[in-house]
Design a protein around this motif. Structure first.
Motif, mmCIF file in Angstrom:
data_model
loop_
_atom_site.group_PDB
_atom_site.id
_atom_site.type_symbol
_atom_site.label_atom_id
_atom_site.label_comp_id
_atom_site.label_asym_id
_atom_site.label_seq_id
_atom_site.Cartn_x
_atom_site.Cartn_y
_atom_site.Cartn_z
ATOM 1 N N THR A 48 13.620 9.395 4.138
ATOM 2 C CA THR A 48 13.090 8.046 3.953
ATOM 3 C C THR A 48 12.309 7.993 2.650
ATOM 4 O O THR A 48 11.533 8.895 2.347
ATOM 5 C CB THR A 48 12.156 7.666 5.122
ATOM 6 O OG1 THR A 48 12.881 7.756 6.349
ATOM 7 C CG2 THR A 48 11.626 6.248 4.948
ATOM 8 N N LEU A 49 12.535 6.935 1.884
ATOM 9 C CA LEU A 49 11.833 6.781 0.613
ATOM 10 C C LEU A 49 10.705 5.771 0.760
ATOM 11 O O LEU A 49 10.914 4.659 1.268
ATOM 12 C CB LEU A 49 12.804 6.325 -0.480
ATOM 13 C CG LEU A 49 13.888 7.341 -0.875
ATOM 14 C CD1 LEU A 49 14.808 6.748 -1.933
ATOM 15 C CD2 LEU A 49 13.253 8.625 -1.381
ATOM 16 N N GLN A 50 9.506 6.170 0.311
ATOM 17 C CA GLN A 50 8.321 5.327 0.417
ATOM 18 C C GLN A 50 7.944 4.801 -0.968
ATOM 19 O O GLN A 50 7.599 5.572 -1.854
ATOM 20 C CB GLN A 50 7.153 6.128 0.992
ATOM 21 C CG GLN A 50 5.836 5.379 1.051
ATOM 22 C CD GLN A 50 5.834 4.296 2.115
ATOM 23 O OE1 GLN A 50 6.327 4.501 3.221
ATOM 24 N NE2 GLN A 50 5.295 3.149 1.784
ATOM 25 N N PRO A 51 7.993 3.474 -1.181
ATOM 26 C CA PRO A 51 7.578 2.940 -2.482
ATOM 27 C C PRO A 51 6.076 3.040 -2.656
ATOM 28 O O PRO A 51 5.325 3.042 -1.680
ATOM 29 C CB PRO A 51 8.033 1.476 -2.422
ATOM 30 C CG PRO A 51 8.063 1.149 -0.960
ATOM 31 C CD PRO A 51 8.459 2.422 -0.264
ATOM 32 N N SER A 52 5.629 3.137 -3.898
ATOM 33 C CA SER A 52 4.197 3.219 -4.166
ATOM 34 C C SER A 52 3.512 1.910 -3.783
ATOM 35 O O SER A 52 4.155 0.859 -3.728
ATOM 36 C CB SER A 52 3.964 3.506 -5.648
ATOM 37 O OG SER A 52 4.230 2.344 -6.433
ATOM 38 N N PRO A 53 2.202 1.950 -3.522
ATOM 39 C CA PRO A 53 1.467 0.700 -3.237
ATOM 40 C C PRO A 53 1.629 -0.336 -4.349
ATOM 41 O O PRO A 53 1.744 -1.533 -4.072
ATOM 42 C CB PRO A 53 0.021 1.178 -3.112
ATOM 43 C CG PRO A 53 0.134 2.577 -2.604
ATOM 44 C CD PRO A 53 1.341 3.137 -3.318
ATOM 45 N N VAL A 54 1.640 0.118 -5.605
ATOM 46 C CA VAL A 54 1.806 -0.823 -6.713
ATOM 47 C C VAL A 54 3.184 -1.476 -6.665
ATOM 48 O O VAL A 54 3.322 -2.683 -6.868
ATOM 49 C CB VAL A 54 1.573 -0.117 -8.069
ATOM 50 C CG1 VAL A 54 2.164 -0.928 -9.222
ATOM 51 C CG2 VAL A 54 0.085 0.101 -8.293
ATOM 52 N N LYS A 55 4.212 -0.688 -6.372
ATOM 53 C CA LYS A 55 5.550 -1.275 -6.273
ATOM 54 C C LYS A 55 5.620 -2.284 -5.132
ATOM 55 O O LYS A 55 6.194 -3.371 -5.286
ATOM 56 C CB LYS A 55 6.610 -0.194 -6.048
ATOM 57 C CG LYS A 55 8.024 -0.781 -5.926
ATOM 58 C CD LYS A 55 9.074 0.269 -5.657
ATOM 59 C CE LYS A 55 10.449 -0.372 -5.484
ATOM 60 N NZ LYS A 55 11.515 0.631 -5.231
ATOM 61 N N GLN A 56 5.031 -1.937 -4.002
ATOM 62 C CA GLN A 56 5.058 -2.857 -2.866
ATOM 63 C C GLN A 56 4.444 -4.204 -3.230
ATOM 64 O O GLN A 56 4.978 -5.255 -2.892
ATOM 65 C CB GLN A 56 4.327 -2.230 -1.675
ATOM 66 C CG GLN A 56 5.032 -1.016 -1.089
ATOM 67 C CD GLN A 56 4.254 -0.398 0.062
ATOM 68 O OE1 GLN A 56 3.855 -1.079 0.996
ATOM 69 N NE2 GLN A 56 4.024 0.911 0.000
ATOM 70 N N TYR A 57 3.302 -4.144 -3.926
ATOM 71 C CA TYR A 57 2.660 -5.404 -4.315
ATOM 72 C C TYR A 57 3.510 -6.145 -5.343
ATOM 73 O O TYR A 57 3.722 -7.364 -5.237
ATOM 74 C CB TYR A 57 1.258 -5.147 -4.881
ATOM 75 C CG TYR A 57 0.603 -6.433 -5.328
ATOM 76 C CD1 TYR A 57 -0.017 -7.277 -4.409
ATOM 77 C CD2 TYR A 57 0.652 -6.839 -6.662
ATOM 78 C CE1 TYR A 57 -0.580 -8.483 -4.803
ATOM 79 C CE2 TYR A 57 0.094 -8.038 -7.070
ATOM 80 C CZ TYR A 57 -0.533 -8.855 -6.140
ATOM 81 O OH TYR A 57 -1.073 -10.059 -6.534
ATOM 82 N N ALA A 58 4.010 -5.417 -6.345
ATOM 83 C CA ALA A 58 4.793 -6.052 -7.402
ATOM 84 C C ALA A 58 6.033 -6.750 -6.841
ATOM 85 O O ALA A 58 6.354 -7.885 -7.210
ATOM 86 C CB ALA A 58 5.191 -5.017 -8.445
ATOM 87 N N VAL A 59 6.723 -6.067 -5.940
ATOM 88 C CA VAL A 59 7.929 -6.646 -5.331
ATOM 89 C C VAL A 59 7.567 -7.904 -4.532
ATOM 90 O O VAL A 59 8.290 -8.904 -4.567
ATOM 91 C CB VAL A 59 8.629 -5.607 -4.435
ATOM 92 C CG1 VAL A 59 9.713 -6.264 -3.592
ATOM 93 C CG2 VAL A 59 9.226 -4.489 -5.284
#
Length: 324
Positions: A48-59
């Motif tokens: 499973t791939l976990q996106p970074s917190p910054v990516k989650q917010y940006a998306v």
């Protein structure tokens, strides 16, 4: 130029970097792209791939995201150039090559969680607490060749209470730093970002404290230190990554014990360092040269973190145990 037309590329990865990005977006600044670390494999098999917190917010905000493995990769450099950034902002990311930080016409600035030039390095918040400092802060500075050495734009101070652990200081600096980022962008927009060389803040390099990356062995408690030194060490690593010691049973069995909070007891005694004083029910005190360190919150390997009273309910600890 105003904040709506200033093209900003933002670089960051962990939770600490989300707050600054959030204030930029909600403040109407023109963030044209976000650079963050590649998704991290998690789970037993890393499937499973976990996106970074910054990516989650940006998306969630529909911002373009780039996740380069290597910052000198030609494809990434071309993608970055295509964003046509006027300014780049770095918060808790990674060391940038010159081809990246020198790209925007207005430069690249970084938010660092210390009062530079003190605590250059990867773990400034931890080391400020570990060293028992009563003050830290946040700094914005322009990037240059040597890490964390560029000209300082703005600084803000933050007191550290004797009861603060690194989580409390981290969260306070995250909020303070985000506001400092916005003030820095505004100064740059106004052409008033008069940056000061770090050499103006000290006369002797020997005065400077470093903030190197923290590894597992770094977190091992040295019980031959003073009460205050051990107390500060524990809170400077709590809750993450957590300080630890080895609990040694009378028969010689060794168990890793993490320690998350303690209490200072300055009391004369004649016990050897590392010996334990306990009633087996309510308290565990560890002897150090100038007193005792009372353990308040611990975690035995393979178990949950818990108050020491709960730990004693399930573990028969006697004064024949020691810690090393």
């Amino acid at each position: 130029m105003n904040k709506e037309s200033l093209r900003i590329v933002y670089m960051g990865t962990p939770d600490f970097a989300v707050e600054s990005l959030r204030l930029l977006v909600e403040g109407g600044y023109n963030v044209v792209g976000v650079i963050t670390m590649p998704d991290k494999p998690i789970g037993r098999h890393g499937s499973t791939l976990q996106p970074s917190p910054v990516k989650q917010y940006a998306v969630s905000k529909g911002l373009p995201v780039l996740q380069p493995e290597k910052l000198k990769d030609e494809t990434f450099i071309q993608q970055l150039r295509a964003l046509e950034a006027d300014l780049q902002i770095v918060v808790a990311f990674r060391m940038l090559p010159e081809i990246v930080w020198d790209m925007p016409r207005l430069g690249t600035f970084n938010l660092h969680a210390s009062l530079l030039p003190q605590y250059r390095g990867a773990a400034p918040i931890n080391w400020a607490v570990i060293n028992g400092d009563t003050e830290t802060g946040a700094t914005t500075f322009f990037l240059t060749h040597e890490i964390d050495t560029g000209k300082i734009i703005l600084q803000e101070h933050l007191p550290i209470a004797d009861t603060d652990d690194v989580e409390k200081v981290h969260d306070s600096l995250m909020v303070m730093g985000a506001k400092l980022v916005l003030r820095t962008v505004d100064l740059i927009l106004e052409g008033k970002a008069d940056a000061t060389p770090q050499e103006a803040f000290y006369t002797d390099a020997k005065e400077l404290r470093a903030a190197p990356k923290i590894f597992k062995e770094t977190c091992r408690i040295s019980w031959d230190s003073s009460v205050k030194r051990v107390y500060d060490f524990v809170r400077g690593l709590s809750p993450y990554p957590g300080s630890w010691t080895e609990l040694v049973a009378p028969a010689g069995e060794r168990m890793v014990l993490k320690v998350f909070s303690t209490q200072k007891i300055e009391e004369a005694h004649d016990l050897p360092v590392g010996n334990i004083r306990t009633d087996g029910k309510s308290h565990v005190d560890v002897a150090v040269p100038d007193g005792f360190v009372r353990l308040l919150n611990v975690q035995l390997a393979g178990k949950k973190r818990m108050a020491v009273t709960d730990f004693l309910n399930g573990f028969k600890l006697t004064e024949y145990f020691i810690v090393e």
